[in-house]
Design a protein around this motif. Structure first.
Motif, PDB file in Angstrom:
ATOM      1  N   GLU A 126       0.852  -1.186   0.000  1.00  0.00           N
ATOM      2  CA  GLU A 126       0.000   0.000   0.000  1.00  0.00           C
ATOM      3  C   GLU A 126       0.886   1.233   0.000  1.00  0.00           C
ATOM      4  N   LEU A 128       0.233   4.318   0.216  1.00  0.00           N
ATOM      5  CA  LEU A 128      -0.115   5.350   1.179  1.00  0.00           C
ATOM      6  C   LEU A 128       0.368   5.032   2.597  1.00  0.00           C
ATOM      7  N   PRO A 131       3.458   7.766   3.219  1.00  0.00           N
ATOM      8  CA  PRO A 131       2.877   8.971   2.621  1.00  0.00           C
ATOM      9  C   PRO A 131       3.875  10.084   2.318  1.00  0.00           C
ATOM     10  N   LEU A 134       5.892   9.061  -0.783  1.00  0.00           N
ATOM     11  CA  LEU A 134       4.990   9.073  -1.940  1.00  0.00           C
ATOM     12  C   LEU A 134       4.673  10.503  -2.366  1.00  0.00           C
ATOM     13  N   VAL A 150      -2.514   6.158  -8.384  1.00  0.00           N
ATOM     14  CA  VAL A 150      -2.238   5.502  -7.109  1.00  0.00           C
ATOM     15  C   VAL A 150      -3.276   4.407  -6.904  1.00  0.00           C
ATOM     16  N   THR A 152      -4.902   1.937  -4.296  1.00  0.00           N
ATOM     17  CA  THR A 152      -5.008   1.929  -2.842  1.00  0.00           C
ATOM     18  C   THR A 152      -6.122   1.015  -2.369  1.00  0.00           C
ATOM     19  N   VAL A 156      -6.515   3.946   5.157  1.00  0.00           N
ATOM     20  CA  VAL A 156      -5.533   4.954   5.559  1.00  0.00           C
ATOM     21  C   VAL A 156      -6.268   6.093   6.261  1.00  0.00           C
ATOM     22  N   THR A 160      -4.384  11.815   5.482  1.00  0.00           N
ATOM     23  CA  THR A 160      -3.342  11.385   4.554  1.00  0.00           C
ATOM     24  C   THR A 160      -3.878  11.360   3.136  1.00  0.00           C
ATOM     25  N   LEU A 161      -5.060  10.802   2.968  1.00  0.00           N
ATOM     26  CA  LEU A 161      -5.684  10.731   1.651  1.00  0.00           C
ATOM     27  C   LEU A 161      -5.911  12.129   1.079  1.00  0.00           C
ATOM     28  N   ILE A 164      -2.500  13.670  -0.097  1.00  0.00           N
ATOM     29  CA  ILE A 164      -1.963  13.013  -1.288  1.00  0.00           C
ATOM     30  C   ILE A 164      -2.808  13.307  -2.523  1.00  0.00           C
ATOM     31  N   SER A 165      -4.113  13.388  -2.360  1.00  0.00           N
ATOM     32  CA  SER A 165      -5.027  13.440  -3.509  1.00  0.00           C
ATOM     33  C   SER A 165      -4.784  14.644  -4.418  1.00  0.00           C
TER      34      SER A 165
END
Length: 292
Positions: A126, A128, A131, A134, A150, A152, A156, A160-161, A164-165
């Motif tokens: 994974e 993520l 993080p 990544l 990504v 996934t 998570v 964090t999501l 990253i998004s």
């Protein structure tokens, strides 16, 4: 992995991260579950040269009953035996890399991305679960206008999501089972967080594809397909669903890692069954693709 065509559009480079919060019984990348370095061992290839015995610093290789014996519980996965092995018996399954080193590998195939509409996909394990690393790679890809995807499992932290998004062009979001108890039985975790995160992502990200690995006898029943279709149909912006047929390509990896494969008797679904499942899900208004 170079020249991948199953992890997003076009020709892609797939970067696999170690570490995963799930332990899916059908996982085809068991070498990605743990964060630690691991060694794969193929005893059937051993020619008994003894080089590994000479260099192993931890005593993980011994000579017993006129043959070399690998003691996995003593192994530190330092890789010294891999350097000397001449028959491919031992192999380290991952290595530590810097952001610059990962980018250097990704950029080797820029011409293929440009011509095919491809890019880089980050998977695992994974991705993520690491993080910060990544995020830095994604930012570098954005600067160089490299399309990013990504993959996934969604288990998570939402924060964090969200972070990253912003730097991801496409999410490949895996769903397994809608019943949380059954989900925990076969993956090790419940699914409430996974579903909550998918709802947020569908509301806030322009390109999300839901993916369902079809595991016969586990998640291909009518109840699960119906509930999954109803749930996904309510998600804003999710119009595409990929059905991935279970395969046994990773089964031998368990033996090489000294692990037991949990589903030795399950067979991959045939083409007719996959078409039936795709047809059922298409009734919810999705574009359904068999395969990634």
């Amino acid at each position: 992995m170079k020249y991948s065509i199953h992890d997003g559009p076009g020709i892609r480079t797939t970067v696999f991260f170690k570490g995963c919060p799930l332990k899916c019984q059908w996982c085809h990348n068991p070498e990605g579950q743990e964060f630690a370095q691991e060694l794969m061992y193929r005893p059937d290839k051993c020619i008994g040269c003894g080089r590994c015995l000479e260099v192993c610093p931890s005593g993980a290789v011994i000579f017993s009953e006129e043959k070399l014996v690998y003691q996995r519980d003593q192994c530190q996965a330092c890789g010294e035996c891999c350097k000397t092995c001449c028959s491919g018996v031992r192999e380290l399954v991952a290595k530590s890399m810097s952001v610059d080193e990962v980018m250097a590998e990704i950029e080797k195939d820029l011409i293929f991305y440009d011509e095919s509409g491809g890019g880089a996909t980050f998977s695992g394990g994974e991705a993520l679960m690491q993080p910060d690393f990544l995020l830095e790679v994604l930012k570098q890809c954005r600067k160089k206008e490299i399309h990013t995807a990504v993959e996934t499992c969604g288990f998570v932290k939402l924060d964090t999501l969200k972070t990253i998004s912003e730097f991801v062009d496409l999410f490949l979001y895996d769903l397994k089972l809608m019943d949380s108890k059954k989900h925990q039985d076969v993956t090790g975790v419940p699914n409430e967080l996974i579903l909550t995160n998918l709802r947020w992502l569908a509301e806030n990200h322009p390109h999300v594809i839901v993916r369902l690995a079809i595991i016969p006898g586990i998640n291909d029943d009518e109840e699960n397909l119906q509930r999954l279709g109803e749930f996904t149909a309510e998600l804003k912006g999710v119009t595409e669903l990929h059905c991935l047929p279970y395969h046994r390509a990773g089964a031998d990896k368990y033996r090489r890692l000294g692990l037991e494969y949990c589903l030795p008797d399950i067979q991959p679904p045939d083409d007719e069954r996959m078409k039936e499942i795709a047809g059922e899900l298409e009734q919810f208004g999705f574009k359904v693709k068999i395969g990634g």
